[in-house]
Motif scaffolding. Structure first.
Motif, mmCIF file in Angstrom:
data_model
loop_
_atom_site.group_PDB
_atom_site.id
_atom_site.type_symbol
_atom_site.label_atom_id
_atom_site.label_comp_id
_atom_site.label_asym_id
_atom_site.label_seq_id
_atom_site.Cartn_x
_atom_site.Cartn_y
_atom_site.Cartn_z
ATOM 1 N N ILE A 1 0.845 -1.188 0.000
ATOM 2 C CA ILE A 1 0.000 0.000 0.000
ATOM 3 C C ILE A 1 0.884 1.243 0.000
ATOM 4 N N PRO A 2 0.713 2.140 -0.968
ATOM 5 C CA PRO A 2 1.525 3.366 -0.998
ATOM 6 C C PRO A 2 1.393 4.118 0.317
ATOM 7 N N ALA A 3 2.521 4.558 0.856
ATOM 8 C CA ALA A 3 2.490 5.200 2.175
ATOM 9 C C ALA A 3 3.443 6.389 2.229
ATOM 10 N N ARG A 4 3.121 7.292 3.117
ATOM 11 C CA ARG A 4 3.972 8.450 3.361
ATOM 12 C C ARG A 4 4.581 8.336 4.766
ATOM 13 N N GLU A 5 5.900 8.484 4.822
ATOM 14 C CA GLU A 5 6.588 8.391 6.114
ATOM 15 C C GLU A 5 6.460 9.707 6.887
ATOM 16 N N VAL A 6 6.174 9.591 8.155
ATOM 17 C CA VAL A 6 6.040 10.767 9.022
ATOM 18 C C VAL A 6 6.961 10.595 10.229
ATOM 19 N N VAL A 7 7.807 11.584 10.482
ATOM 20 C CA VAL A 7 8.681 11.560 11.658
ATOM 21 C C VAL A 7 7.972 12.309 12.786
ATOM 22 N N TYR A 8 7.636 11.589 13.844
ATOM 23 C CA TYR A 8 6.911 12.186 14.957
ATOM 24 C C TYR A 8 7.856 12.766 16.013
ATOM 25 N N LYS A 9 9.028 12.168 16.132
ATOM 26 C CA LYS A 9 9.942 12.624 17.176
ATOM 27 C C LYS A 9 11.373 12.297 16.780
ATOM 28 N N THR A 10 12.282 13.229 17.059
ATOM 29 C CA THR A 10 13.706 13.017 16.831
ATOM 30 C C THR A 10 14.405 12.915 18.180
ATOM 31 N N LEU A 11 15.257 11.904 18.318
ATOM 32 C CA LEU A 11 15.918 11.653 19.593
ATOM 33 C C LEU A 11 17.426 11.631 19.442
ATOM 34 N N LEU A 12 18.123 11.966 20.523
ATOM 35 C CA LEU A 12 19.586 11.897 20.588
ATOM 36 C C LEU A 12 20.243 12.564 19.389
ATOM 37 N N ASP A 13 19.940 13.833 19.231
ATOM 38 C CA ASP A 13 20.556 14.650 18.177
ATOM 39 C C ASP A 13 20.397 14.045 16.780
ATOM 40 N N GLY A 14 19.244 13.497 16.526
ATOM 41 C CA GLY A 14 18.963 12.992 15.183
ATOM 42 C C GLY A 14 19.433 11.587 14.896
ATOM 43 N N ARG A 15 19.953 10.910 15.908
ATOM 44 C CA ARG A 15 20.428 9.548 15.672
ATOM 45 C C ARG A 15 19.299 8.522 15.689
ATOM 46 N N PHE A 16 18.195 8.847 16.334
ATOM 47 C CA PHE A 16 17.045 7.951 16.388
ATOM 48 C C PHE A 16 15.774 8.734 16.075
ATOM 49 N N PHE A 17 14.811 8.004 15.509
ATOM 50 C CA PHE A 17 13.555 8.643 15.114
ATOM 51 C C PHE A 17 12.375 7.786 15.551
ATOM 52 N N GLU A 18 11.294 8.458 15.873
ATOM 53 C CA GLU A 18 10.021 7.776 16.051
ATOM 54 C C GLU A 18 9.185 8.091 14.822
ATOM 55 N N LYS A 19 8.928 7.030 14.028
ATOM 56 C CA LYS A 19 8.306 7.234 12.733
ATOM 57 C C LYS A 19 6.952 6.535 12.652
ATOM 58 N N GLY A 20 6.171 6.990 11.717
ATOM 59 C CA GLY A 20 4.908 6.348 11.397
ATOM 60 C C GLY A 20 4.677 6.404 9.905
ATOM 61 N N TYR A 21 3.678 5.676 9.437
ATOM 62 C CA TYR A 21 3.392 5.645 8.004
ATOM 63 C C TYR A 21 1.896 5.833 7.789
ATOM 64 N N ILE A 22 1.562 6.689 6.860
ATOM 65 C CA ILE A 22 0.166 7.015 6.574
ATOM 66 C C ILE A 22 -0.162 6.556 5.154
ATOM 67 N N SER A 23 -1.225 5.789 5.038
ATOM 68 C CA SER A 23 -1.644 5.291 3.730
ATOM 69 C C SER A 23 -1.974 6.448 2.802
ATOM 70 N N GLN A 24 -1.520 6.342 1.560
ATOM 71 C CA GLN A 24 -1.823 7.348 0.548
ATOM 72 C C GLN A 24 -2.978 6.926 -0.360
ATOM 73 N N ASP A 25 -3.456 5.692 -0.158
ATOM 74 C CA ASP A 25 -4.578 5.215 -0.959
ATOM 75 C C ASP A 25 -5.276 4.096 -0.187
#
Length: 222
Positions: free
Chosen positions: A136-160
């Motif tokens: 399913i086509p999806a768009r990545e969303v970064v919800y939170k950046t941790l430790l100076d950009g070394r880690f991310f809390e990500k999610g994906y939203i369906s585009q269709d």
């Protein structure tokens, strides 16, 4: 991830009169039989392709048995040109007993697209050891950046979200075909495509399926 060590451990192991090949994948096993050191290597890109080369090296000539697993999904297994049919689709094994020293065995599998049913009576599609899905086509969303950009809390939203309504009917199963041309020199999971007809929002559409592998949002059951 937790089952990976158990899976690797079961690929090859010692048996009372030799060794068993319980699964397939690139690996090397070292052991002894009757005091003779034996090494068995699997050269393969399995499951990207269905070919395996076994290289057996023994410290000295030794007679032993090799038990090769015949997967239930394989319609046939070919060992050095000898074809072994599996019409009932049952897991079994082939015993090869002979003298080994420096030997090579070429193994390949044939398999078909299969439509299976889960415990909720939904249909899912497999070919060989792989479960297929519609990505399913999806768009990545970064919800939170941790430790100076070394880690991310990500999610994906369906585009269709219409992909979530896909339906597979009995009469459309005969349209499904594996893309042999794309799979000839497969390097990625996307090279192993199955094309088939689905019903989407009441309309007939031809869609490509790929192995689940690295897909994120996907439709697996229908």
């Amino acid at each position: 991830g937790r089952i990976t060590p158990y899976f690797i451990h079961s690929l090859m192991f010692a048996w009372e009169d030799g060794f068993k090949i319980g699964g397939y994948g690139p690996c090397t096993y070292s052991g002894t039989y009757n005091g003779t050191a034996v090494s068995i290597e699997q050269e393969t890109a399995y499951p990207l392709d269905m070919n395996v080369r076994l290289k057996i090296s023994a410290q000295q000539s030794v007679q032993l048995s090799l038990y090769l697993r015949v997967p239930g999904w394989a319609s046939a297994m070919i060992i050095d040109g000898e074809r072994i049919e599996n019409p009932l689709g049952k897991c079994s094994e082939v015993r090869i007993c002979r003298v080994f020293k420096e030997d090579t065995m070429n193994i390949s599998f044939e398999c078909n697209i299969q439509f299976r049913t889960d415990f909720k009576i939904n249909t899912y599609v497999t070919r060989g050891p792989l479960v297929y899905c519609v990505p399913i086509p999806a768009r990545e969303v970064v919800y939170k950046t941790l430790l100076d950009g070394r880690f991310f809390e990500k999610g994906y939203i369906s585009q269709d979200r219409s992909y979530e309504t896909l339906k597979l009917f009995q009469e459309d199963k005969e349209t499904f075909a594996f893309d042999l041309e794309a799979a000839k020199d497969a390097k990625t999971w996307d090279d192993l495509k199955i094309h088939g007809v689905f019903q989407k929002d009441g309309e007939v559409c031809r869609i490509s399926m790929v192995p689940m592998a690295r897909t994120i949002l996907r439709k697996v059951t229908f």
